[in-house]
Design an enzyme around this catalytic site. Structure first.
Site, PDB file in Angstrom:
ATOM      1  N   SER A 235       0.811  -1.224   0.000  1.00 44.29           N
ATOM      2  CA  SER A 235       0.000   0.000   0.000  1.00 44.29           C
ATOM      3  C   SER A 235       0.839   1.266   0.000  1.00 44.29           C
ATOM      4  O   SER A 235       0.407   2.303  -0.511  1.00 44.29           O
ATOM      5  CB  SER A 235      -0.938   0.015   1.216  1.00 44.29           C
ATOM      6  OG  SER A 235      -0.193   0.020   2.421  1.00 44.29           O
TER       7      SER A 235
ATOM      8  N   HIS B 258       1.948   4.229   7.678  1.00 44.06           N
ATOM      9  CA  HIS B 258       2.025   4.771   6.314  1.00 44.06           C
ATOM     10  C   HIS B 258       2.672   6.153   6.317  1.00 44.06           C
ATOM     11  O   HIS B 258       2.768   6.811   7.364  1.00 44.06           O
ATOM     12  CB  HIS B 258       0.633   4.817   5.689  1.00 44.06           C
ATOM     13  CG  HIS B 258      -0.017   3.478   5.604  1.00 44.06           C
ATOM     14  ND1 HIS B 258      -0.870   2.999   6.587  1.00 44.06           N
ATOM     15  CD2 HIS B 258       0.072   2.493   4.676  1.00 44.06           C
ATOM     16  CE1 HIS B 258      -1.274   1.783   6.260  1.00 44.06           C
ATOM     17  NE2 HIS B 258      -0.718   1.454   5.108  1.00 44.06           N
TER      18      HIS B 258
ATOM     19  N   ASP C 199       0.003   7.712  10.122  1.00 47.69           N
ATOM     20  CA  ASP C 199      -0.818   6.952  11.069  1.00 47.69           C
ATOM     21  C   ASP C 199       0.013   5.977  11.895  1.00 47.69           C
ATOM     22  O   ASP C 199      -0.512   5.054  12.500  1.00 47.69           O
ATOM     23  CB  ASP C 199      -1.924   6.187  10.331  1.00 47.69           C
ATOM     24  CG  ASP C 199      -1.360   5.241   9.262  1.00 47.69           C
ATOM     25  OD1 ASP C 199      -0.122   5.096   9.174  1.00 47.69           O
ATOM     26  OD2 ASP C 199      -2.159   4.624   8.527  1.00 47.69           O
TER      27      ASP C 199
END
Length: 239
Positions: free
Chosen positions: A18, A193, A190
């Protein structure tokens, strides 16, 4: 109209999880690469949220067909943030450390077999994890903390060692972001990320590894001022 040949644009492929998938967001490190290489090279995003090195290795033949890949001028391999998830908390994503290392080596070996030489490959380690911030994200989803920074560090070290064994370059985010005891939380949105500043950090350091090879790529198609207005076809359709 005269017969023309299709332009084969060079490609920089960003392959990972991601952190790669969202890298094309505004001010993302992937979009920064695309901006730097506009008119020189296509930057292709092959980031897959939630994926680990095991699944990435399996996918290789679908993403990089078994034929010479001469137009691929670079590949970043950015796995580890999911591999290092605690087995007891995230068994589906967790990959044991030794297997993670082997997967990275197999990825480099496969790329070499399809024509992407080791000097065109860059491994990127997982970034550091800020446990207190990430734990809040976990709790919002109803489960306990599922990653530890020290564990991420072991996977980062394994990535660095695998890169050395494969002869590929490596961007060690886990170490660089914590260098000299700096506050690495500014690089994370967070706890896991990347924040905007984290994306900038990756962009600057990655470009430092890629610039010598990619910045010298020729500008594709002529500068508009060089187009012959009396015979545009000769300017635009010639090899």
């Amino acid at each position: 109209m005269s017969k023309t040949t299709t332009i084969i644009w060079p490609k920089l492929v960003l392959f990972g999880d991601s952190i790669t998938q969202v890298s094309f967001q505004p001010n993302g490190w992937g979009s920064e690469m695309a901006n730097k290489l506009a008119r020189k090279c296509d930057v292709v995003n092959r980031g897959l949220s939630g994926y680990n090195s095991r699944w990435g290795k399996i996918l290789l033949p679908r993403l990089f067909p078994n034929k010479p890949s001469e137009n691929i001028v670079g590949v970043t391999v950015f796995f580890g943030a999911n591999d290092c998830a605690l087995e007891e908390m995230k068994a589906k994503q967790h990959v044991p450390l030794d297997e993670y290392s082997d997967n990275l080596k197999e990825i480099a070996k496969y790329l070499a077999a399809v024509g992407v030489s080791s000097d065109r490959v860059v491994f990127i380690t997982p970034p550091p994890l800020h446990e207190a911030t990430w734990e809040k994200q976990c709790q919002l989803k109803g489960f306990p903390l599922n990653r530890h920074n020290a564990v991420a560090g072991r996977y980062a070290q394994a990535c660095v060692e695998a890169a050395g064994q494969c002869g590929v370059r490596v961007l060690d985010l886990w170490t660089l972001m914590q260098k000299d005891g700096q506050d690495y939380t500014v690089y994370l949105s967070d706890g896991l990320h990347l924040s905007e500043k984290g994306n900038q950090f990756v962009s600057e350091h990655l470009w430092g590894l890629l610039e010598a090879r990619l910045d010298s790529l020729p500008f594709i198609l002529p500068y508009w001022g060089d187009v012959d207005t009396q015979d545009a076809e000769s300017s635009l359709l010639s090899d």
